[in-house]
Design a protein around this motif. Structure first.
Motif, PDB file in Angstrom:
ATOM      1  N   ALA A 165       0.885  -1.125   0.073  1.00 42.12           N
ATOM      2  CA  ALA A 165      -0.181   0.024   0.065  1.00 42.12           C
ATOM      3  C   ALA A 165       0.967   1.242   0.020  1.00 42.12           C
ATOM      4  N   LEU A 166       0.200   2.374  -0.654  1.00 43.98           N
ATOM      5  CA  LEU A 166       0.901   3.657  -0.415  1.00 43.98           C
ATOM      6  C   LEU A 166       0.345   4.633   0.521  1.00 43.98           C
ATOM      7  N   HIS A 167       1.102   4.966   1.473  1.00 41.55           N
ATOM      8  CA  HIS A 167       0.789   5.832   2.597  1.00 41.55           C
ATOM      9  C   HIS A 167       1.263   7.145   2.569  1.00 41.55           C
ATOM     10  N   ILE A 168       0.431   8.163   2.401  1.00 42.62           N
ATOM     11  CA  ILE A 168       0.516   9.569   2.071  1.00 42.62           C
ATOM     12  C   ILE A 168      -0.240  10.314   3.310  1.00 42.62           C
ATOM     13  N   GLY A 169       0.624  11.383   3.651  1.00 38.88           N
ATOM     14  CA  GLY A 169       0.284  12.182   4.693  1.00 38.88           C
ATOM     15  C   GLY A 169      -0.696  13.425   4.116  1.00 38.88           C
ATOM     16  N   ALA A 170      -1.570  13.823   4.945  1.00 34.71           N
ATOM     17  CA  ALA A 170      -2.382  14.623   4.484  1.00 34.71           C
ATOM     18  C   ALA A 170      -1.991  16.035   3.990  1.00 34.71           C
ATOM     19  N   GLY A 193      -9.795   2.555  -4.121  1.00 38.67           N
ATOM     20  CA  GLY A 193     -10.475   2.212  -2.828  1.00 38.67           C
ATOM     21  C   GLY A 193      -9.538   2.466  -1.437  1.00 38.67           C
ATOM     22  N   ALA A 194      -9.125   3.792  -1.466  1.00 38.28           N
ATOM     23  CA  ALA A 194      -8.525   4.537  -0.540  1.00 38.28           C
ATOM     24  C   ALA A 194      -9.243   4.492   1.007  1.00 38.28           C
ATOM     25  N   THR A 195      -8.381   4.386   1.944  1.00 38.20           N
ATOM     26  CA  THR A 195      -8.798   4.371   3.257  1.00 38.20           C
ATOM     27  C   THR A 195      -8.177   5.787   3.947  1.00 38.20           C
ATOM     28  N   MET A 196      -8.982   6.646   4.564  1.00 34.34           N
ATOM     29  CA  MET A 196      -8.945   7.822   5.262  1.00 34.34           C
ATOM     30  C   MET A 196      -8.655   7.670   6.681  1.00 34.34           C
ATOM     31  N   VAL A 245      -3.742   9.025   4.295  1.00 34.68           N
ATOM     32  CA  VAL A 245      -4.480   8.269   3.298  1.00 34.68           C
ATOM     33  C   VAL A 245      -3.751   7.083   3.118  1.00 34.68           C
ATOM     34  N   THR A 246      -4.317   5.887   2.967  1.00 34.92           N
ATOM     35  CA  THR A 246      -3.820   4.595   2.330  1.00 34.92           C
ATOM     36  C   THR A 246      -4.328   4.193   1.132  1.00 34.92           C
ATOM     37  N   PHE A 247      -3.551   4.082   0.063  1.00 32.93           N
ATOM     38  CA  PHE A 247      -3.755   3.565  -1.182  1.00 32.93           C
ATOM     39  C   PHE A 247      -3.558   2.205  -1.350  1.00 32.93           C
ATOM     40  N   PRO A 248      -4.276   1.093  -1.620  1.00 32.15           N
ATOM     41  CA  PRO A 248      -3.951  -0.102  -1.712  1.00 32.15           C
ATOM     42  C   PRO A 248      -3.260  -0.026  -3.003  1.00 32.15           C
ATOM     43  N   LEU A 249      -2.141  -0.728  -3.369  1.00 35.31           N
ATOM     44  CA  LEU A 249      -1.457  -0.877  -4.569  1.00 35.31           C
ATOM     45  C   LEU A 249      -2.173  -1.371  -5.757  1.00 35.31           C
TER      46      LEU A 249
END
Ligand code: FAD
Length: 299
Positions: free
Chosen positions: A76-81, A140-143, A177-181
């Motif tokens: 997954a890709l993890h990105i800060g707000a 299908g990102a998770t906030m 936010v996490t974006f599944p790869l």
């Protein structure tokens, strides 16, 4: 620790706070009524100057360094707000692992707005046509939401509550936010129609497509923005595409169904025109994604 002051320029008067940590930011949100957080300011400052938004307290997140990061972990890709859109655009991790996000960013505003604008700001502003909101729906990102009361996770669809309104409570903020790869071999496309490049799209469509050994569709996702308050994931159309040949006839049939999705109208664009764009753009997105998927397959 906080600098506070009163400003009376074009916006209505407000008190400015500049916390240096998430703990301090959520403490301020918990203690102050009618507070708004400031990210890149690309949407909030114009809204305040026009007095569409009149917060009594502005909580500036620009010094909260822990909210700006990009990393890949656990598929997954993890990105800060607070990660700037410009940093996303030039991230090697995003280009390599999640090219759909990079393709979406190419349509977001202008270089100047992307220099300041953040991922979190775009998702929290929740413009129905925002490209990053569309990408979050497709992938299908998770906030990851935080407040003094604790943390909670929301799926992109739950986060988008109503027209330009998120499910965030007044004392909550988006932390990351996490974006599944996308799985290996999956191809993507992002297409939109805007009056000028850099404008918000009237309708945008993104597609993810994976083919099996016979060239049939094994995986598919579609997200169409500009029809409703949030991007539409047309489950029936996605389902009908599975197992089909990735050819023009299949895409034409899917596009015809996309053209029948319910669409809203406003003072500038009719529902019929939005449906027409949904049909055209769904076809183009699927065709482009299939071309890339075939190249991946043979390449
Ligand atoms: C000329 C121009 C063209 C543009 N074109 C496009 C376009 O084509 N496509 C597109 O998608 N966008 C476009 N934008 C908008 C741009 O992408 C903004 O950056 C984005 O909408 C808001 O991000 P921001 O970081 O500037 O947030 P801000 O403007 O600072 O905040 C926006 C809203 O989100 C809230 N918020 C911000 N961060 C958080 C957080 N962490 N937690 C909770 N709430 C938060 C704020 O309180 C505010 O309500 C354009 C902007 C301009 C000025």
């Amino acid at each position: 620790m906080f600098k506070a002051g009163h400003f009376t320029l074009k916006p209505a008067p407000f008190t400015y706070h500049d916390p240096h940590s998430v703990d301090d930011a959520v403490d301020l949100l918990a203690r102050h009524e009618n507070a708004r957080v400031l990210a890149g300011g690309q949407s909030l400052m114009p809204m305040m100057n026009f007095r569409y938004a009149m917060p009594d307290h502005l909580i500036d997140l620009n010094k909260v360094g822990e909210l700006a990061y990009i990393h890949v972990e656990n598929n997954a890709l993890h990105i800060g707000a607070m990660t700037r859109q410009r940093d996303l655009e030039f991230s090697d991790d995003i280009a390599r692992h999640c090219p759909l996000l990079k393709a979406a960013l190419a349509h977001v505003g202008h270089r100047q707005t992307r220099n300041r604008g953040t991922l979190g700001g775009s998702l929290c502003h929740q413009d129905p046509s925002a490209e990053l909101v569309n990408a979050a729906a497709l992938l299908g990102a998770t906030m990851h939401v935080v407040s003094q009361r604790g943390k909670r996770d929301l799926a992109a669809a739950e986060f988008a509550l109503a027209y330009m309104t998120t499910a965030l409570a007044p004392d909550e903020m988006l932390a990351g936010v996490t974006f599944p790869l996308p799985t290996q071999g999956t191809a993507h496309a992002f297409v939109e129609f805007a009056r000028r490049h850099g404008d918000f799209a009237i309708v945008a469509c993104s597609a993810m497509l994976g083919l099996d050994g016979k060239g049939n569709i094994a995986k598919v996702a579609l997200a169409i923005s500009g029809l409703a308050h949030a991007p539409v994931r047309p489950a029936t159309i996605e389902q009908a595409l599975l197992g089909q040949k990735a050819d023009a006839a299949t895409f034409k049939a899917a596009a015809a169904e996309a053209g029948k999705l319910e669409a809203g109208a406003d003072a500038y664009v009719t529902a019929t025109y939005r449906q027409h764009l949904a049909r055209m753009l769904t076809y183009r997105a699927l065709e482009q994604a299939a071309t890339s998927a075939t190249e991946n397959h043979h390449g």
